[in-house]
Structure formats: C-alpha cells, structure tokens
Scaffold this active site. Sequence first.
Site, short mmCIF file in Angstrom:
data_model
loop_
_atom_site.label_atom_id
_atom_site.label_comp_id
_atom_site.label_asym_id
_atom_site.label_seq_id
_atom_site.Cartn_x
_atom_site.Cartn_y
_atom_site.Cartn_z
N ASP A 115 0.83 -1.21 0.00
CA ASP A 115 0.00 0.00 0.00
C ASP A 115 0.87 1.25 0.00
OD1 ASP A 115 -1.85 2.01 0.34
OD2 ASP A 115 -3.02 0.95 1.83
N ASP A 317 -1.92 5.39 -6.67
CA ASP A 317 -2.19 4.60 -5.48
C ASP A 317 -2.25 3.12 -5.84
OD1 ASP A 317 -3.14 4.05 -2.77
OD2 ASP A 317 -5.11 3.73 -3.69
#
Length: 437
Positions: A115, A317
């Site tokens: 992440d 992202d």
Amino acid sequence: MDSAIVAKIFLFALLISSTRALDPCASQADGSDLSIVPIYSKCSPFNPPKQDSLLNTVLNMASKDPQRLKYLSSLAAQMTTSVPIAPGKQVLNIGNYVVRVKLGSPGQLMFMVLDTSNDAAWVPCSGCFGCSSTTFITNISSTYGSLDCSMAQCTQAHGFSCPATGTSSCLFNQSYGGDSSFSASLVQDSLGLANDVIPNFAFGCINSISGGSIPPQGLLGLGRGPLSLISQTESLYSGLFSYCLPSFKSYYFSGSLKLGPAGQPKNIRTTPLLRNPHRPSLYYVNLTGVSVGQIRVPIASELLTFDPNTGAGTIIDSGTVITRFIEPIYTAIRDEFRKQVQGPFPSIGAFDTCFAATNEAVAPAITLHLTGLNLVLPMENSLIHSSAGSLACLAMAAAPNNVNSVLNVIANLQQQNLRILFDAPNSRLGIARELCN
C-alpha cells in the site's frame, strides 16, 4: 576444467531450471527482488472468492473503492490548523497485491498487502482475538521487542494511546474498510526483504480485530510517513523504490518490488512528484489533461489543479482498483469515449460504459497527460471484459459523490504491466512499459 566436473555443473543447473519450471510461483533465482502477486491469483496464499469471471472478480475487489476514495479524500483535506484525525476513526485501505516477507528471527513467512498510501506496517500476532489462523508468533523470535510510550516511534503511530504519566506499551487503534477495526501494540523485530534483513523494524502487532476486512496477514506501508518501510530504511534504500504489478489475469507469474537505486531502469520517463504538506504520505502527480483517441477532452483547468489546502489533485495509489476521476472529469472522458464507440452502453456494477466486444477494434486509447510525460494506456489497462467475452467495459469510474470529492486516483488496474518508480528524494515519478507477468 575436468569433464566430469563440467557435467556435474550442467546437471546441477538443469536441476535448478527444472525445479523453477515446475514451480511458477518460485521467487527470482537470485532473490534480488520481492515478488508481488495479485491477492486472488493461484500463487497467492489466500482463497479467491467464488466468481465466474475476471470482470466479477475486479468488481468484487473494486466494490470498496468508494470507501477508499473517501478515506484518501479525508486525508488530503487536512488543513494546517485542523485537529489531527481522532484515534479509531480512520478508514484505511483495500489491498489487492501482496508481497512475501519474513518477520522475526528465525524468519516467519508472511504475505503482506502492498500500500503506497499507508505509512505503517501491521500484522496479526499470536494470541490475536478475531485474527486468521496465520499470525506472527512473537515468542519464538529472538529479536522481538516491544516499544513503550517513551520511544519516539510511539507518537508517530496514528491513533496511539499512552497514559499521562509513567511508562507502558505503546498502543494504537485504527479502523479499516468501513466495517472493521483493530487494536495493536507498537513493536519491533527483524524484517526480511529478499536478501536484506532490516533490524529493529517498527510495526503494529495486532492483538484484536473486529469485522472481516482486515488483510489476513497484515499490510506493508510504502508511504512517506516516519513509520513507513521507505522512511525506516532510508539509509539502506535512499528512499527510492519501484514496483511492477502483474495483470489480474496472471495466475502464475508475479511482479516485483525493487528497493533502492540498484537495478532500477536507467531510461525512464518521469514526471514531478508533488508534496502536500498537510498529508505528505500521498504521492501526488500533476495531471494536466486526458485524451480519448486523438481528442483532447475539454476539462476546466481548475478541476485538475493541485491544491494542498483542499487536497484537490491527482494521486497514484496501489490500493485502489479502478481509476477514479471527480465526476465532471469522468463524465467528459466517458462522453467522448462513447462518441467514438458504437452503443448501446449497458452498465455492469461500477462500469457504466460497456459495449459489444465486436466494437473493441474502434475503441480509442486513453492518454493521461502528466507534466513531462504522456501515459498512453494499453487496451488491457483501460478495458475489461464480461465473463462471456461479449461485452467490453471502460475500466474507470467517477469518484464517490461526497463532501470532499476533489481527488483523482490513478489506480492499480491502470498501472498493471508498467514499472512505476517512486523517487521521493528527487521528487519524481517514473513510468516505463514492462511485462510484469
């Protein structure tokens, strides 16, 4: 060299080659990179949901994208004078790629979600209430240690809790996915990354979980906050990393996470990384426009402008599944796309522009114009197909319509089979074509 020795070397090399051929999930031969696998691939240790197509699998993964977008927007909206987000109120992330690491001494194998918009690492630990069967067993690691409230790392953990006086273990609480939460203690231990071992790596040791959305073996944060992997290993990797995400369709072959300057692509197109001082963990880029085929979509510049005060702009992202634009931008892109492809355009889940796959040959390419770099998305990164293959869908959507719908997100489906280089010290992001499968 003696012929018998040569023959033995040849047979040994052949054995290694054959072993790797029989195990397509094996790591790189030299152990230089961290393997990355889609969470639902056959190389993943996690069981896939019972879906009948790639489209349904992606829709299932993307179903929580709106919650992630709201979370990212809430981060981006922080003002200089704002009170920090309260403990236990953060909706963290939905992860779809995992990396294989070893934690403790001796190393215990863990598959952690990757992440880029999260700062810390956390894993379920032995004795955890509500955790999966795979946990990090703390009492067999000779290098495990807890961190108390007197340590500087404690104040760097979001949602930390310490008594006003005295010393105790550093505790923190966070929520996840909108329907889950966990409590953890801040601890440290050795982290094994391919051939490297990071001593005294600080992470959250989860002791209690509520809900079913917590990644079963934890999360590895690659943001720019002080507890992220990148910040804790800055002296070793110089704050630089890249990854290559394999397609969701790739069951057996994994991508890779490269840490540090060595082995990174030399000739790579770059665009400036922008920094939001109110939320420095997010990787902002300057999106200046979007083209559909040869047509530059008319988009008001103020809708694309980076504004740290409101959080507006565009981030890249790894945890969001499909690229989301704020509604006026997405509508303009979608309408131009529909002009160039023959309808009708039924909807499937989050995808509102599906069409007969027989018209795919005339589907225009989507180009993201970034400062100094034009990213032309291959069709596999911009279209997705129904289970029967009769429909193709534009694999993008509008951001959720909430009070802070100002953030555009370039998501992992659009990053697949690309080498994405994050060079925060030099404020640049690089993108190069690479077959990650």
